[in-house]
Design an enzyme around this catalytic site. Structure first.
Site, PDB file in Angstrom:
ATOM      1  N   ALA A  22     -26.613  35.272 -72.972  1.00 25.96           N
ATOM      2  CA  ALA A  22     -25.271  35.558 -73.477  1.00 25.96           C
ATOM      3  C   ALA A  22     -25.019  37.049 -73.576  1.00 25.96           C
ATOM      4  O   ALA A  22     -23.920  37.533 -73.285  1.00 25.96           O
ATOM      5  CB  ALA A  22     -25.069  34.894 -74.837  1.00 25.96           C
ATOM      6  N   ASP A  23     -26.038  37.807 -73.989  1.00 29.69           N
ATOM      7  CA  ASP A  23     -25.894  39.255 -74.048  1.00 29.69           C
ATOM      8  C   ASP A  23     -25.651  39.842 -72.661  1.00 29.69           C
ATOM      9  O   ASP A  23     -24.821  40.743 -72.490  1.00 29.69           O
ATOM     10  CB  ASP A  23     -27.141  39.886 -74.660  1.00 29.69           C
ATOM     11  CG  ASP A  23     -27.193  39.743 -76.168  1.00 29.69           C
ATOM     12  OD1 ASP A  23     -26.379  40.379 -76.842  1.00 29.69           O
ATOM     13  OD2 ASP A  23     -28.044  38.996 -76.661  1.00 29.69           O
ATOM     14  N   GLY A  24     -26.392  39.347 -71.672  1.00 26.86           N
ATOM     15  CA  GLY A  24     -26.215  39.857 -70.318  1.00 26.86           C
ATOM     16  C   GLY A  24     -24.832  39.587 -69.773  1.00 26.86           C
ATOM     17  O   GLY A  24     -24.202  40.463 -69.164  1.00 26.86           O
TER      18      GLY A  24
END
Length: 402
Positions: free
Chosen positions: A174-176
């Site tokens: 999700a961060d990526g």
């Protein structure tokens, strides 16, 4: 692949970015901009460095994740909650095009560093605010990490075996995804600035970009009142689609999203009769016969080595890929031909291999100028360029502001 470039030749050369974010979406967005030539200044607390400096594997006490995440960034320290740190941050923002931050909503305002104060100094500034749940709403002040976004976006609910638990990825998915969305949003805001002359605020909620990547699950619920079930490595839209073990203990992945590919696969594995079945003509119908198709494909594959399987599929123009780990990626000729991996000379660890920028440009291509630098390594030089005297820098250091 070792690449060098004049710092002034990058596609984003001249763009000034202040990265005041941590773990992981904001720093990755700044990394993407830095790869394309932006001058990125990483701001960290003097006594509390970015946690990614101690995240994951290390060699000889030197963190490896930071070497990638911190690449192409000059590093300075500033305690933004102190008067001196506020002075430093305002000076940085005054000369910047972009500030990226991921404090809990309201934190910058509490320090007197909200967009109202920053834009008063620099009306052209773009402030990218990255948080778990965005700047508004009942969850805005909750701690927000990628894991929570993977859970609340629907990703975990549809990932895993049918009779198993919801499954989270073993990396910051999700961060990526949010980092890409943030970088795209920043460039959109900068393009708008060319017309209006004004900056603006980018609001990235980490939970939203991954939700956008998960297909029509919301529309499906709205129209059919059904949700996508967990199917493991199978697909509810087509079959055969799975991972299969080879005779030498490796794994390969097969996809048959196109009808013609599905037909080639069953012919290849010696079951052309399957293509004559009435249900074979549609992917969703094939998915209902996944057991039969998996037995045919998996039975053929497990009698052959990975290389034999890949060669046979390639000759038949059917879609297959070996399941790689990092060692396989480094040795693969396609990645070598693309120049996917870059070897960079690191002052602490020597030659270091890492994945390069996301794409290639025919001109002004992305380059890794240097790996992640030590905590606060550039504080004196950066502050000096902003007009701070050596005496003032010494005072700020004595106060714990930098």
């Amino acid at each position: 692949m070792t690449v060098s470039r004049d710092p002034d030749d990058g596609a984003l050369a001249g763009l000034r970015v202040v990265d005041a974010s941590t773990l992981f979406a904001g720093p990755m967005a700044a990394m993407h901009l830095g790869d394309l030539g932006a001058d990125v200044i990483k701001v960290e607390h003097p006594a509390k460095p970015d946690p990614s400096r101690t995240h994951g594997a290390a060699k000889d006490g030197v963190n490896l994740w930071w070497k990638t995440l911190g690449r192409n960034k000059r590093t300075v320290t500033a305690n933004l909650g102190s008067p001196g740190g506020r002075e430093v941050f305002l000076a940085l923002a005054e000369q910047a095009d972009v500030v990226i931050e991921n404090f809990r909503p309201g934190t910058l305002e509490r320090w007197g560093l909200g967009y109202e104060e920053l834009s008063a100094r620099n009306p052209r500034l773009v402030l990218a605010r990255v948080s778990g749940f965005g700047q508004t709403g009942p969850y805005r002040t909750r701690p927000g990490f990628g894991t929570l976004a993977e859970a609340m976006s629907g990703f975990a609910a549809m990932t895993g075996e049918p009779d198993g638990p919801p499954t989270l990825p073993p990396f910051g998915l999700a961060d990526g995804v949010a980092s890409l969305a943030t970088a795209f949003a920043v460039m959109t805001a900068l393009t708008t600035r060319e017309r209006t002359g004004r900056g603006q605020v980018v609001d990235t909620a980490i939970v939203e970009p991954i939700l956008a990547m998960l297909g029509p699950q919301i529309t499906r619920w709205d129209q059919l009142r059904t949700t996508q079930p967990r199917t493991g490595n199978r697909s509810s839209n087509n079959a055969p689609r799975n991972t299969y073990r080879t005779s030498d203990g490796h794994w390969v992945a097969v996809s048959t999203s196109a009808q013609s590919i599905a037909e080639r696969v069953v012919r290849l594995v010696g079951r052309p009769d399957l293509a004559d079945e009435p249900w074979f003509a549609r992917g969703v119908d094939r998915a209902m016969h996944a057991d039969e198709l998996d037995e045919a494909v998996g039975g053929w594959i497990r009698l052959r080595t990975r290389d034999e399987v890949v060669a046979a599929f390639e000759e038949a123009q059917a879609a297959v890929a070996p399941v790689y780990d990092a060692r396989d990626i480094v040795e693969d000729p396609q990645f070598q031909a693309l120049g996917t991996l870059h070897e960079i000379e690191d002052p602490e660890l020597g030659p270091m291999l890492m994945q390069g920028p996301l794409f290639r440009l025919s001109e002004n291509d992305g380059v890794i100028q240097f790996t992640g630098r030590p905590h606060g390594a550039d504080t004196d030089r950066v502050l000096g360029a902003l007009g701070f005297s050596p005496e003032r820098i010494a005072e700020l250091r004595e106060e714990g502001a930098v």
